[in-house]
Design a protein around this motif. Structure first.
Motif, PDB file in Angstrom:
ATOM      1  N   THR A  57      45.861  46.779  44.108  1.00 27.95           N
ATOM      2  CA  THR A  57      45.668  45.956  42.932  1.00 27.95           C
ATOM      3  C   THR A  57      44.345  46.074  42.434  1.00 27.95           C
ATOM      4  O   THR A  57      44.176  46.207  41.158  1.00 27.95           O
ATOM      5  CB  THR A  57      45.624  44.283  43.086  1.00 27.95           C
ATOM      6  N   SER A  58      43.235  46.524  42.987  1.00 22.55           N
ATOM      7  CA  SER A  58      41.979  46.943  42.936  1.00 22.55           C
ATOM      8  C   SER A  58      42.256  48.422  42.171  1.00 22.55           C
ATOM      9  O   SER A  58      41.411  48.606  41.179  1.00 22.55           O
ATOM     10  CB  SER A  58      41.018  46.877  43.803  1.00 22.55           C
ATOM     11  N   LEU A  99      43.445  47.916  38.529  1.00 22.04           N
ATOM     12  CA  LEU A  99      42.541  47.310  37.750  1.00 22.04           C
ATOM     13  C   LEU A  99      41.475  48.373  37.416  1.00 22.04           C
ATOM     14  O   LEU A  99      40.866  48.424  36.117  1.00 22.04           O
ATOM     15  CB  LEU A  99      41.649  46.234  38.398  1.00 22.04           C
ATOM     16  N   ILE A 155      42.924  50.722  34.526  1.00 20.14           N
ATOM     17  CA  ILE A 155      42.951  49.955  33.364  1.00 20.14           C
ATOM     18  C   ILE A 155      41.658  50.100  32.760  1.00 20.14           C
ATOM     19  O   ILE A 155      41.489  50.439  31.643  1.00 20.14           O
ATOM     20  CB  ILE A 155      43.433  48.453  33.424  1.00 20.14           C
ATOM     21  N   ILE A 156      40.602  49.818  33.506  1.00 19.50           N
ATOM     22  CA  ILE A 156      39.128  49.822  32.962  1.00 19.50           C
ATOM     23  C   ILE A 156      38.931  51.178  32.711  1.00 19.50           C
ATOM     24  O   ILE A 156      38.091  51.460  31.569  1.00 19.50           O
ATOM     25  CB  ILE A 156      38.045  49.096  34.016  1.00 19.50           C
TER      26      ILE A 156
END
Length: 77
Positions: free
Chosen positions: A12-13, A16, A19-20
């Protein structure tokens, strides 16, 4: 159970961060900051240098998280 939690947090990290990273790569308009990698067979598309650096950090996070989860000692009840 701890291994599964570690793998879930790692994935999950990492998602994320990707995406960033993709959102941040869209804001770069300077052509001098773009790099093309020679992959041996062909060349990559022109991407900002920060994108290549961020991608390597995300890959390191994923591989480190998976290695930590796989090398954890087995819990005995």
């Amino acid at each position: 159970m701890i291994r599964l939690r570690l793998l879930t947090k790692t994935l999950t990290s990492s998602i994320l961060l990707v995406i960033i990273l993709c959102l941040g790569a869209q804001n770069n308009q300077k052509p001098r900051d773009f790099l093309v990698l020679n992959l041996g067979i062909d060349k990559s598309v022109s991407l900002p240098s920060g994108y290549w650096l961020g991608g390597s950090i995300v890959l390191g996070l994923i591989s480190g998280g998976f290695a930590a989860a796989l090398l954890m000692p087995i819990e005995k009840d």
